[in-house]
Write a protein that holds these residues in place. Structure first.
Motif, PDB file in Angstrom:
ATOM      1  N   ALA A  15      16.061 -68.788 -68.687  1.00 14.80           N
ATOM      2  CA  ALA A  15      15.427 -67.548 -69.126  1.00 14.80           C
ATOM      3  C   ALA A  15      14.257 -67.165 -68.238  1.00 14.80           C
ATOM      4  N   ALA A  16      13.613 -68.165 -67.636  1.00 13.71           N
ATOM      5  CA  ALA A  16      12.396 -67.903 -66.860  1.00 13.71           C
ATOM      6  C   ALA A  16      12.573 -68.044 -65.363  1.00 13.71           C
ATOM      7  N   ALA A  17      13.572 -68.789 -64.898  1.00 16.42           N
ATOM      8  CA  ALA A  17      13.613 -69.213 -63.496  1.00 16.42           C
ATOM      9  C   ALA A  17      14.844 -68.721 -62.754  1.00 16.42           C
ATOM     10  N   GLU A  18      14.616 -68.310 -61.525  1.00 16.57           N
ATOM     11  CA  GLU A  18      15.696 -67.971 -60.581  1.00 16.57           C
ATOM     12  C   GLU A  18      16.246 -69.258 -59.985  1.00 16.57           C
ATOM     13  N   PHE A  19      17.530 -69.252 -59.629  1.00 19.52           N
ATOM     14  CA  PHE A  19      18.247 -70.483 -59.275  1.00 19.52           C
ATOM     15  C   PHE A  19      17.616 -71.250 -58.113  1.00 19.52           C
ATOM     16  N   ASN A  20      17.290 -70.594 -56.994  1.00 25.04           N
ATOM     17  CA  ASN A  20      16.794 -71.327 -55.823  1.00 25.04           C
ATOM     18  C   ASN A  20      15.485 -72.048 -56.127  1.00 25.04           C
ATOM     19  N   ILE A  21      14.568 -71.383 -56.816  1.00 30.38           N
ATOM     20  CA  ILE A  21      13.283 -71.995 -57.134  1.00 30.38           C
ATOM     21  C   ILE A  21      13.455 -73.064 -58.203  1.00 30.38           C
ATOM     22  N   TRP A  22      14.270 -72.780 -59.198  1.00 33.99           N
ATOM     23  CA  TRP A  22      14.559 -73.720 -60.277  1.00 33.99           C
ATOM     24  C   TRP A  22      15.208 -74.998 -59.760  1.00 33.99           C
ATOM     25  N   SER A  23      15.983 -74.908 -58.675  1.00 34.31           N
ATOM     26  CA  SER A  23      16.692 -76.071 -58.145  1.00 34.31           C
ATOM     27  C   SER A  23      15.750 -77.134 -57.594  1.00 34.31           C
ATOM     28  N   ASP A  24      14.578 -76.728 -57.091  1.00 35.26           N
ATOM     29  CA  ASP A  24      13.577 -77.690 -56.616  1.00 35.26           C
ATOM     30  C   ASP A  24      12.188 -77.059 -56.738  1.00 35.26           C
ATOM     31  N   PRO A  25      11.638 -77.009 -57.954  1.00 28.58           N
ATOM     32  CA  PRO A  25      10.347 -76.360 -58.149  1.00 28.58           C
ATOM     33  C   PRO A  25       9.218 -77.005 -57.350  1.00 28.58           C
ATOM     34  N   GLU A  26       9.251 -78.335 -57.202  1.00 22.16           N
ATOM     35  CA  GLU A  26       8.188 -79.001 -56.444  1.00 22.16           C
ATOM     36  C   GLU A  26       8.199 -78.556 -54.989  1.00 22.16           C
ATOM     37  N   ALA A  27       9.387 -78.438 -54.400  1.00 21.93           N
ATOM     38  CA  ALA A  27       9.482 -77.958 -53.021  1.00 21.93           C
ATOM     39  C   ALA A  27       9.011 -76.517 -52.920  1.00 21.93           C
ATOM     40  N   SER A  31       2.391 -68.875 -57.778  1.00 22.23           N
ATOM     41  CA  SER A  31       2.522 -70.318 -57.976  1.00 22.23           C
ATOM     42  C   SER A  31       3.830 -70.577 -58.710  1.00 22.23           C
ATOM     43  N   VAL A  32       4.263 -71.829 -58.709  1.00 21.15           N
ATOM     44  CA  VAL A  32       5.546 -72.204 -59.312  1.00 21.15           C
ATOM     45  C   VAL A  32       5.287 -73.200 -60.430  1.00 21.15           C
ATOM     46  N   GLU A  33       5.937 -72.983 -61.561  1.00 18.47           N
ATOM     47  CA  GLU A  33       5.807 -73.877 -62.711  1.00 18.47           C
ATOM     48  C   GLU A  33       6.629 -75.142 -62.458  1.00 18.47           C
ATOM     49  N   THR A  34       5.963 -76.294 -62.399  1.00 22.46           N
ATOM     50  CA  THR A  34       6.653 -77.556 -62.102  1.00 22.46           C
ATOM     51  C   THR A  34       6.678 -78.500 -63.297  1.00 22.46           C
ATOM     52  N   SER A  35       6.130 -78.089 -64.428  1.00 17.99           N
ATOM     53  CA  SER A  35       6.195 -78.948 -65.609  1.00 17.99           C
ATOM     54  C   SER A  35       7.585 -78.847 -66.234  1.00 17.99           C
ATOM     55  N   PHE A  36       7.880 -79.778 -67.135  1.00 18.37           N
ATOM     56  CA  PHE A  36       9.163 -79.730 -67.831  1.00 18.37           C
ATOM     57  C   PHE A  36       9.026 -78.895 -69.099  1.00 18.37           C
ATOM     58  N   PRO A  43      10.790 -74.973 -71.016  1.00 19.13           N
ATOM     59  CA  PRO A  43      11.618 -73.781 -70.812  1.00 19.13           C
ATOM     60  C   PRO A  43      11.196 -72.928 -69.625  1.00 19.13           C
ATOM     61  N   ALA A  44       9.959 -73.096 -69.108  1.00 11.39           N
ATOM     62  CA  ALA A  44       9.501 -72.281 -67.983  1.00 11.39           C
ATOM     63  C   ALA A  44       9.613 -73.002 -66.645  1.00 11.39           C
ATOM     64  N   ARG A  45      10.185 -74.214 -66.605  1.00 10.50           N
ATOM     65  CA  ARG A  45      10.272 -74.945 -65.346  1.00 10.50           C
ATOM     66  C   ARG A  45      10.969 -74.096 -64.278  1.00 10.50           C
ATOM     67  N   GLY A  46      10.361 -74.019 -63.092  1.00 14.58           N
ATOM     68  CA  GLY A  46      10.924 -73.251 -61.991  1.00 14.58           C
ATOM     69  C   GLY A  46      10.543 -71.788 -61.990  1.00 14.58           C
TER      70      GLY A  46
END
Length: 320
Positions: free
Chosen positions: A164-176, A264-269, A271-274
């Protein structure tokens, strides 16, 4: 030659269009292509990148295989439901075989070598998860000055697609993604799905491409599974060329209108991760409430001449 460009990619149907866009553009010096996990696994994305370049008769462009997984956490799932089991609607094998073997040193080695050898700064267009680029920026700070800018396809200002919150590329590796977008060492452009969705092409556009020449027909033949997904996502008969929109900006700076805002990118676990947190408040308000971890400033693409962009893509993809 014009723009010196490296594409980091996880083909993917829209990635195939993006690679072809760069490979066929005479004002682009396509130095190399590196691959990453994402839409499908790393073996398939690498094979697909090689075959798309072979289709474009660009056996001169080196390909290197990159990260097979995210920097930190296991990848939850791939996007086979969008791109088909092989990443190209089950039609990868219909493309020509690779014209040259994969470079032996890996993606970060190739990225480093190409940057070292360039006599001017190079644009990097990551159109998949940002794992390779985060590794490069961390491992080779001495090469930051060799990067003109990083044009990222990723993120969402509103709702996501992988969640619901994240696009696929960013969600796939939020830390990166946070490492790249939040690092601040290299100018970054973020091309979010909010804009790429608005740039969707319709059936008539695809039919024109298919009828243009064998190249256009071959690219259009890769789209059935992708089209089926986007009929549901869009509600009409068309598809979204996310990655090609970002590569268009890499080739022709300014074809997209951008705004410099903190990201910035949400990296916590949870529903908003990524999720990409893009601060679109007025600068005066941001200054009043600024905190040190407020996010690095990134040029976020917010608008374009939609018909002009579609025409640009079609003209470039029908050059040969």
């Amino acid at each position: 030659m014009g723009t010196k460009l490296i594409i980091d990619t996880d083909p993917g149907v829209d990635d195939a269009f993006a690679i072809a866009l760069a490979a066929l553009s005479e004002d682009v010096d396509l130095l190399g292509v590196t691959t990453v996990f994402g839409n499908v696994g790393i073996e398939a994305t690498t094979r697909n990148a090689q075959r798309v370049l072979a289709l474009c008769k660009r056996g001169d462009v080196p390909v290197a295989k990159g990260a097979a997984r995210p920097l930190v956490h296991v990848h939850p799932h791939q996007a086979r439901y969008v791109h088909g089991t092989d990443g190209l609607s089950g039609r990868s094998a219909a493309l020509p075989e690779a014209e040259r073997p994969v470079e032996p040193g890996g993606a970060v080695w190739l990225l480093s070598r190409l940057l070292e050898a360039s006599d001017e700064p190079v644009t990097i267009a990551p159109i998949g998860p940002l794992t390779n680029i985060a590794t490069l920026l961390s491992a080779r700070p001495d090469l930051h000055h060799k990067i003109a800018r990083i044009v990222v396809m990723g993120g969402a200002l509103g709702h996501g697609n992988a969640s619901a919150a994240a696009e696929f590329n960013i969600w796939s590796d939020p830390e990166a993604a946070q490492r790249v977008l939040g690092g601040g060492e290299v100018p970054c452009v973020l091309v979010p799905m909010d804009l790429t969705y608005r740039c969707a092409v319709d059936r008539e556009w695809l039919e024109t491409l298919a009828a243009s020449n064998p190249m256009g027909a071959a690219l259009t033949a890769l789209t059935p599974d992708y089209l089926a997904h986007y009929r549901k996502a869009l509600g009409w008969d068309g598809m979204v060329l996310h990655d090609a929109v970002a590569v268009a900006e890499a080739i022709r700076p300014g074809i997209l209108r951008t705004e410099a805002v903190p990201v910035s990118v949400e990296t916590s676990f949870g529903p908003a991760r990524g999720a990409t947190i893009v601060d679109q408040r007025r600068p005066e308000l941001r200054e009043e409430t600024e905190v040190p971890e407020g996010g690095n400033t990134v040029d976020v693409a917010v608008d374009t001449d939609l018909d002009g962009l579609r025409t640009f893509l079609l003209e470039r993809l029908t050059l040969r």
